[in-house]
Motif scaffolding. Structure first.
Motif, PDB file in Angstrom:
ATOM      1  N   LEU A  37      38.099  48.962  37.615  1.00 47.79           N
ATOM      2  CA  LEU A  37      39.387  49.288  38.425  1.00 47.79           C
ATOM      3  C   LEU A  37      40.257  48.030  38.035  1.00 47.79           C
ATOM      4  CD1 LEU A  37      38.927  50.620  41.898  1.00 47.79           C
ATOM      5  CD2 LEU A  37      40.025  51.719  40.087  1.00 47.79           C
ATOM      6  N   ALA A  38      41.451  48.161  37.462  1.00 41.86           N
ATOM      7  CA  ALA A  38      42.429  47.431  37.038  1.00 41.86           C
ATOM      8  C   ALA A  38      42.721  46.346  38.422  1.00 41.86           C
ATOM      9  CB  ALA A  38      43.850  47.713  36.543  1.00 41.86           C
ATOM     10  N   ALA A  39      42.677  47.150  39.700  1.00 39.04           N
ATOM     11  CA  ALA A  39      42.789  46.464  40.910  1.00 39.04           C
ATOM     12  C   ALA A  39      42.120  45.343  41.070  1.00 39.04           C
ATOM     13  CB  ALA A  39      42.804  47.619  41.863  1.00 39.04           C
ATOM     14  N   THR A  40      40.767  45.477  40.760  1.00 40.51           N
ATOM     15  CA  THR A  40      39.657  44.464  41.151  1.00 40.51           C
ATOM     16  C   THR A  40      40.161  43.067  40.501  1.00 40.51           C
ATOM     17  OG1 THR A  40      38.244  45.057  39.015  1.00 40.51           O
ATOM     18  CG2 THR A  40      37.781  46.150  41.433  1.00 40.51           C
ATOM     19  N   ALA A  41      41.154  43.241  39.620  1.00 40.02           N
ATOM     20  CA  ALA A  41      41.675  41.853  38.815  1.00 40.02           C
ATOM     21  C   ALA A  41      42.649  41.175  39.682  1.00 40.02           C
ATOM     22  CB  ALA A  41      41.986  42.038  37.403  1.00 40.02           C
ATOM     23  N   ILE A  42      43.015  41.727  40.900  1.00 43.26           N
ATOM     24  CA  ILE A  42      44.000  41.022  41.665  1.00 43.26           C
ATOM     25  C   ILE A  42      43.537  39.886  42.241  1.00 43.26           C
ATOM     26  CG2 ILE A  42      45.441  41.330  43.839  1.00 43.26           C
ATOM     27  CD1 ILE A  42      44.922  44.594  43.647  1.00 43.26           C
ATOM     28  N   PRO A  43      44.423  38.653  41.941  1.00 42.32           N
ATOM     29  CA  PRO A  43      44.169  37.353  42.303  1.00 42.32           C
ATOM     30  C   PRO A  43      44.235  37.211  43.731  1.00 42.32           C
ATOM     31  CG  PRO A  43      45.828  37.254  40.746  1.00 42.32           C
ATOM     32  CD  PRO A  43      45.608  38.810  41.155  1.00 42.32           C
ATOM     33  N   TRP A  44      43.078  36.541  44.506  1.00 41.47           N
ATOM     34  CA  TRP A  44      43.013  36.490  45.739  1.00 41.47           C
ATOM     35  C   TRP A  44      44.296  35.581  46.575  1.00 41.47           C
ATOM     36  CZ3 TRP A  44      42.790  31.962  49.172  1.00 41.47           C
ATOM     37  CH2 TRP A  44      42.619  30.951  48.297  1.00 41.47           C
ATOM     38  N   THR A  45      44.710  34.903  45.415  1.00 48.22           N
ATOM     39  CA  THR A  45      45.976  34.326  46.007  1.00 48.22           C
ATOM     40  C   THR A  45      47.255  34.984  46.326  1.00 48.22           C
ATOM     41  OG1 THR A  45      46.428  33.502  43.745  1.00 48.22           O
ATOM     42  CG2 THR A  45      45.418  31.930  44.878  1.00 48.22           C
ATOM     43  N   GLN A  46      47.279  36.211  45.516  1.00 45.54           N
ATOM     44  CA  GLN A  46      48.331  36.999  45.823  1.00 45.54           C
ATOM     45  C   GLN A  46      48.397  38.010  46.927  1.00 45.54           C
ATOM     46  OE1 GLN A  46      49.006  39.921  42.315  1.00 45.54           O
ATOM     47  NE2 GLN A  46      49.427  41.517  43.927  1.00 45.54           N
TER      48      GLN A  46
ATOM     49  N   SER B  58      36.914  26.350  55.348  1.00 49.28           N
ATOM     50  CA  SER B  58      37.511  26.645  54.277  1.00 49.28           C
ATOM     51  C   SER B  58      37.118  25.754  53.160  1.00 49.28           C
ATOM     52  CB  SER B  58      38.995  26.220  54.587  1.00 49.28           C
ATOM     53  OG  SER B  58      39.227  24.800  54.914  1.00 49.28           O
ATOM     54  N   ASP B  59      36.433  24.594  53.528  1.00 49.36           N
ATOM     55  CA  ASP B  59      35.935  23.869  52.438  1.00 49.36           C
ATOM     56  C   ASP B  59      34.581  24.429  51.794  1.00 49.36           C
ATOM     57  OD1 ASP B  59      37.671  21.533  52.818  1.00 49.36           O
ATOM     58  OD2 ASP B  59      36.209  20.543  54.076  1.00 49.36           O
ATOM     59  N   TYR B  60      34.129  25.495  52.619  1.00 53.29           N
ATOM     60  CA  TYR B  60      32.676  26.091  52.289  1.00 53.29           C
ATOM     61  C   TYR B  60      33.180  27.497  51.491  1.00 53.29           C
ATOM     62  CZ  TYR B  60      28.247  28.717  52.144  1.00 53.29           C
ATOM     63  OH  TYR B  60      27.289  29.434  51.886  1.00 53.29           O
ATOM     64  N   ALA B  61      34.605  27.795  51.841  1.00 54.86           N
ATOM     65  CA  ALA B  61      34.699  29.115  50.936  1.00 54.86           C
ATOM     66  C   ALA B  61      35.304  28.826  49.868  1.00 54.86           C
ATOM     67  CB  ALA B  61      35.760  29.782  52.035  1.00 54.86           C
ATOM     68  N   ILE B  62      36.269  27.772  49.699  1.00 52.46           N
ATOM     69  CA  ILE B  62      36.912  27.437  48.474  1.00 52.46           C
ATOM     70  C   ILE B  62      36.062  27.417  47.186  1.00 52.46           C
ATOM     71  CG2 ILE B  62      37.077  25.079  48.430  1.00 52.46           C
ATOM     72  CD1 ILE B  62      40.031  27.597  48.312  1.00 52.46           C
TER      73      ILE B  62
ATOM     74  N   GLN C 285      38.247  29.842  43.819  1.00 56.19           N
ATOM     75  CA  GLN C 285      38.752  28.585  43.077  1.00 56.19           C
ATOM     76  C   GLN C 285      39.874  29.477  42.132  1.00 56.19           C
ATOM     77  OE1 GLN C 285      38.126  25.546  42.572  1.00 56.19           O
ATOM     78  NE2 GLN C 285      36.519  25.578  44.054  1.00 56.19           N
ATOM     79  N   GLY C 286      40.990  28.649  41.905  1.00 54.35           N
ATOM     80  CA  GLY C 286      42.050  29.285  40.853  1.00 54.35           C
ATOM     81  C   GLY C 286      42.614  30.484  41.558  1.00 54.35           C
ATOM     82  N   ASP C 287      43.030  31.397  40.804  1.00 45.83           N
ATOM     83  CA  ASP C 287      43.354  32.748  40.963  1.00 45.83           C
ATOM     84  C   ASP C 287      42.545  33.597  40.799  1.00 45.83           C
ATOM     85  OD1 ASP C 287      45.816  31.896  41.703  1.00 45.83           O
ATOM     86  OD2 ASP C 287      46.878  32.216  39.674  1.00 45.83           O
ATOM     87  N   ARG C 288      41.098  33.351  41.203  1.00 43.10           N
ATOM     88  CA  ARG C 288      39.848  34.538  40.871  1.00 43.10           C
ATOM     89  C   ARG C 288      40.309  35.828  41.568  1.00 43.10           C
ATOM     90  NH1 ARG C 288      33.601  32.512  42.264  1.00 43.10           N
ATOM     91  NH2 ARG C 288      32.692  34.301  40.798  1.00 43.10           N
ATOM     92  N   ALA C 289      39.809  36.635  41.124  1.00 38.04           N
ATOM     93  CA  ALA C 289      39.892  37.995  41.358  1.00 38.04           C
ATOM     94  C   ALA C 289      39.284  38.131  42.827  1.00 38.04           C
ATOM     95  CB  ALA C 289      39.575  39.130  40.659  1.00 38.04           C
ATOM     96  N   ILE C 290      40.098  38.893  43.912  1.00 35.15           N
ATOM     97  CA  ILE C 290      39.456  38.760  45.304  1.00 35.15           C
ATOM     98  C   ILE C 290      38.091  39.439  45.387  1.00 35.15           C
ATOM     99  CG2 ILE C 290      40.774  40.913  45.835  1.00 35.15           C
ATOM    100  CD1 ILE C 290      41.307  39.537  48.669  1.00 35.15           C
TER     101      ILE C 290
END
Length: 310
Positions: free
Chosen positions: A99-108, A141-145, A149-154
């Motif tokens: 799915l193209a949707a799987t490439a949605i950045p988590w930051t978005q 948040s320190d553990y999760a990040i 990283q960056g704009d990794r897909a969610i």
């Protein structure tokens, strides 16, 4: 490999035994599925022994079915049985690539979740914040990040965090109890499915992603050539992270290091376990109490090989 939807018959039996008579009890049950995205409830009934004097039913704020009852006659045993007939749909995502949707950045997704006026699922906004059992903290948040990283897909990032919790935490039924604070379970790196779900929810909310607690059942598959054992299935807990309007809610199971598929049968959702406890209430009398719970999840159609995205 993913498959088409699966239909199940579920029986959840809860038995209380008391050393002394109970004069009055008042209870709420959250054991009945509700039709919502990913699951269709065809029928669900509750039977209580002894027969209650009063029964009421309603749907709570999070869309869960609530069955309330009161017994006002002396009793030393209480049995509650929920029987349900449901169909579970496979998730939108079959793999990380289809799915193209799987490439949605988590930051978005994080940024969109903050804009409640434009958020398609406005209830998702409410799962950004602290709840009684899950408090955000820099330690989470320190553990999760590391996974985000960056704009990794969610979808990719959520699965990575799910697998890390499974790897870093020890499943131990003696390490925690139902009241153990999430921060304590995190520091212990141990607990049960409730703790694993709470930890991942805390991690996700601490980096600005909506996350909710899911209670339900996990179908067990017997070894090849062995019959299915009645009553061997389990009550289970996992979590959902909001993946934006295209993906919707992504169900993650850190106890089993996977995204959820048709073997996971959701019943209730909430901010944390406190919103979805299967049975809670008050009694007058009773003395010492013993509790026995039995769950049976039976596929109604011929079983097809399934697998979760892992």
């Amino acid at each position: 490999m993913s498959v088409a939807s699966l239909r199940y018959r579920i029986e959840h039996c809860t038995e209380y035994r008391y050393s002394e008579p109970v004069a009055i009890c008042q209870n709420q049950l959250r054991m009945q599925p509700q039709t919502r995205s990913g699951i269709t409830c065809h029928e669900s009934t509750i039977s209580i022994t002894p027969v209650p004097e009063t029964v009421t039913e309603h749907v709570d704020y999070f869309g869960n079915r609530v069955y309330s009852f009161a017994i006002e006659t002396l009793h030393k045993e209480l049995t509650a049985v929920a029987n349900s007939d449901v169909t579970v749909e496979p998730p939108k995502y079959r793999s990380l690539d289809d799915l193209a949707a799987t490439a949605i950045p988590w930051t978005q997704v994080r940024n969109e979740a903050r804009d409640i006026a434009r958020l398609p699922d406005r209830l998702a906004y409410e799962f950004l914040f602290d709840s009684p059992r899950v408090m955000t903290d820099k330690i989470f948040s320190d553990y999760a990040i590391e996974s985000f990283q960056g704009d990794r897909a969610i979808l990719e990032a959520a699965l990575d965090l799910t697998k890390r919790i499974h790897k870093d935490f020890r499943y131990d039924t003696t390490a925690t109890d139902v009241h153990t604070p999430t921060i304590n379970a995190f520091r212990l790196r141990a607990g049960v499915c409730q703790d694993f779900a709470h930890v991942q929810i805390a991690c996700l909310r601490s980096i600005g992603l909506p996350a909710r607690y899911v209670s339900g059942y996990l179908r067990t598959i017997p070894p090849e050539g062995k019959p299915r054992m009645v009553g061997a299935d389990e009550s289970h807990a996992w979590l959902s992270v909001y993946g934006g309007p295209l993906l919707g809610w992504i169900d993650c199971d850190p106890t089993n290091a996977c995204l959820c598929g048709t073997d996971h049968i959701p019943i209730c959702v909430g901010r944390d376990y406190g919103d979805v406890s299967p049975m809670r209430g008050v009694i007058l009398g009773g003395g010492q109490t013993s509790l026995k719970v039995r769950v049976d999840v039976e596929p109604l159609l011929p079983a097809t090989t399934t697998s979760n995205l892992s």
